[in-house]
Design a protein around this motif. Structure first.
Motif, short mmCIF file in Angstrom:
data_model
loop_
_atom_site.label_atom_id
_atom_site.label_comp_id
_atom_site.label_asym_id
_atom_site.label_seq_id
_atom_site.Cartn_x
_atom_site.Cartn_y
_atom_site.Cartn_z
N LYS A 132 5.92 -8.65 -5.59
CA LYS A 132 4.79 -7.90 -6.03
C LYS A 132 4.71 -6.77 -5.55
N ARG A 133 4.12 -5.72 -5.87
CA ARG A 133 3.71 -4.94 -4.86
C ARG A 133 2.03 -4.65 -5.00
N VAL A 134 1.73 -5.31 -3.72
CA VAL A 134 0.21 -4.80 -3.21
C VAL A 134 -0.30 -3.76 -2.57
N ASN A 135 -1.46 -3.19 -2.32
CA ASN A 135 -2.47 -2.16 -2.65
C ASN A 135 -1.58 -2.01 -0.95
N PRO A 136 -0.94 -0.84 -0.53
CA PRO A 136 -0.20 -0.58 1.08
C PRO A 136 -1.82 -0.54 1.48
N PHE A 137 -2.33 0.21 1.00
CA PHE A 137 -3.74 0.23 2.19
C PHE A 137 -4.49 -0.97 2.01
N GLU A 138 -4.62 -1.02 1.46
CA GLU A 138 -5.39 -3.00 1.27
C GLU A 138 -4.20 -3.79 2.53
N GLU A 139 -3.57 -3.63 2.21
CA GLU A 139 -1.95 -4.79 2.81
C GLU A 139 -2.51 -4.28 4.16
N SER A 140 -2.63 -3.05 4.56
CA SER A 140 -3.06 -2.64 6.03
C SER A 140 -4.11 -3.58 6.98
N GLN A 141 -5.09 -3.35 6.10
CA GLN A 141 -6.21 -4.34 6.80
C GLN A 141 -6.42 -5.15 6.43
N LEU A 142 -5.10 -6.03 5.89
CA LEU A 142 -5.18 -8.07 6.08
C LEU A 142 -4.75 -8.17 7.52
N TRP A 143 -3.57 -7.37 8.24
CA TRP A 143 -3.31 -7.05 9.30
C TRP A 143 -3.40 -6.25 10.98
N VAL A 144 -4.19 -6.63 10.72
CA VAL A 144 -5.37 -5.05 12.06
C VAL A 144 -5.38 -6.41 12.79
N LYS A 145 -5.28 -7.93 13.56
CA LYS A 145 -5.56 -8.53 14.10
C LYS A 145 -3.88 -8.83 14.45
N THR A 146 -3.67 -9.34 13.46
CA THR A 146 -1.31 -10.17 13.73
C THR A 146 -0.97 -9.37 12.89
N ASP A 147 0.46 -9.51 12.90
CA ASP A 147 1.07 -9.02 12.43
C ASP A 147 1.66 -9.93 11.16
N PRO A 148 2.24 -9.31 10.24
CA PRO A 148 2.59 -10.05 8.44
C PRO A 148 4.64 -10.82 9.28
N PRO A 149 4.29 -11.87 8.49
CA PRO A 149 5.92 -11.69 9.21
C PRO A 149 7.03 -10.62 8.12
N GLY A 150 8.66 -10.80 8.45
CA GLY A 150 9.55 -9.78 7.91
C GLY A 150 9.93 -8.77 9.29
N PHE A 151 9.69 -9.52 10.34
CA PHE A 151 10.43 -8.58 11.17
C PHE A 151 10.83 -9.12 12.42
N GLU A 152 11.77 -8.70 12.96
CA GLU A 152 12.10 -9.66 14.40
C GLU A 152 12.97 -8.03 14.95
N ILE A 153 12.81 -8.66 16.42
CA ILE A 153 13.07 -8.22 17.24
C ILE A 153 14.54 -8.07 17.96
N ASP A 154 14.96 -6.52 18.24
CA ASP A 154 16.25 -7.24 18.70
C ASP A 154 17.09 -6.03 19.92
N VAL A 155 17.59 -6.36 20.30
CA VAL A 155 18.13 -4.79 21.70
C VAL A 155 18.97 -4.29 20.71
N PHE A 156 18.91 -2.82 21.51
CA PHE A 156 19.93 -2.00 21.05
C PHE A 156 20.25 -1.14 22.09
N GLU A 157 21.84 -1.16 21.63
CA GLU A 157 22.94 -0.24 22.36
C GLU A 157 21.68 1.62 23.05
N ASN A 158 21.40 1.43 24.36
CA ASN A 158 20.95 2.63 24.87
C ASN A 158 19.42 2.62 24.45
N LYS A 159 18.79 1.66 23.82
CA LYS A 159 17.73 2.73 23.62
C LYS A 159 16.10 1.23 23.66
N GLY A 160 16.74 -0.15 23.84
CA GLY A 160 16.48 -1.63 25.06
C GLY A 160 15.83 -2.23 23.27
#
Ligand SMILES: C[S@@+](CC[C@H](N)C(=O)[O-])C[C@H]1O[C@@H](n2cnc3c(N)ncnc32)[C@H](O)[C@@H]1O
Length: 175
Positions: free
Chosen positions: A4-32
Motif C-alpha cells: 500500500k503506497r504511503v506518502n513518500p515524504f511523510e514516510e521519510s520523516q519516520l526514518w530519520v533516526k533508524t533505517d527502515p526494513p527491506g535493505f541488506e548490505i552486500d559486497v560488490f566487485e571493485n566497489k566494496g
C-alpha cells in the motif's frame, strides 16, 4: 503483490533516526560494500535517509582536502559528513552512472533522503549519481593498469609486436 503506497515524504520523516526494513548490505566487485533492496520498490518510493554530521560546504571541502573519506555528500551549501560509521545504510550506497542509477537524493524537511527514480526489483543494488566530475576509481592510474592488462592480453594472443606501440600511444593520450 504491491505494498500500500504511503506518502513518500511523510514516510521519510519516520526514518530519520533508524533505517527502515527491506535493505541488506552486500559486497560488490571493485566497489566494496553496497546496499540491495530486499523487496520490490515503486518509482517515487522513499528509500533511506542519509544520516551524518551536517556541516557547511566550506568545512566539508576543508575536511576533504585534509583527508578524503569517500563518505561526504555535498548538497548546495551543505555537506553531510558520514565518515563516522553510525551503522546506517545510506552511507554505503555506491555511485552509478546515468544508465545504472535507480535512486536520487532529495532534501526532505531537514534531511537528505533517497527516493527511487524508477521501479526497483527485489535484490537490485541501489545506485545513485554522486554528482562529481571524476572519481578516483576511474582515474588515470586505473586506466594505466587496464592498458598493461590489455598489453599482456595482446602478447598472450601472439600480437606482442603491436602490444608495445599500442601501449605507447595510449600512454601518450592520457599522460
Ligand atoms: C559512500 S562509500 C560507498 C560504500 C563503500 N563501497 C564501502 O564499502 O564502504 C563511497 C566509496 O565506495 C566506492 N565506490 C562507490 N561507487 C563506486 C563505483 N561505482 N565503482 C567503484 N567504487 C565505488 C569508492 O571507494 C568510494 O570512495
Amino acid at each position: 503483490m504491491r505494498r500500500k503506497r504511503v506518502n513518500p515524504f511523510e514516510e521519510s520523516q519516520l526514518w530519520v533516526k533508524t533505517d527502515p526494513p527491506g535493505f541488506e548490505i552486500d559486497v560488490f566487485e571493485n566497489k566494496g560494500r553496497g546496499v540491495r533492496s530486499t523487496i520490490p520498490r515503486q518509482r517515487g518510493d522513499f528509500l533511506l535517509v542519509y544520516s551524518g554530521q551536517i556541516i557547511s560546504k566550506k568545512e566539508g571541502e576543508r575536511r576533504e582536502r585534509k583527508k578524503s573519506s569517500g563518505y561526504r555528500y555535498f548538497y548546495r551549501d551543505l555537506c553531510i559528513d558520514a565518515t563516522k560509521d553510525d551503522g546506517r545504510l545510506c552511507r554505503l550506497i555506491n555511485h552509478g552512472t546515468k544508465k545504472e542509477i535507480n535512486c536520487k537524493m532529495k532534501l526532505c524537511g531537514d534531511c537528505l533522503c533517497l527516493f527511487a527514480t524508477r521501479d526497483i526489483q527485489q535484490g537490485e543494488e541501489l545506485l545513485y549519481d554522486y554528482g562529481l566530475k571524476s572519481y578516483p576509481w576511474n582515474s588515470n592510474l586505473t586506466l594505466v593498469k587496464r592498458i598493461f592488462r590489455w598489453k599482456t592480453l595482446l602478447a598472450l594472443t601472439h600480437h606482442s609486436s603491436i602490444a608495445l606501440p599500442v601501449e605507447k600511444l595510449l600512454l601518450k593520450m592520457i599522460l
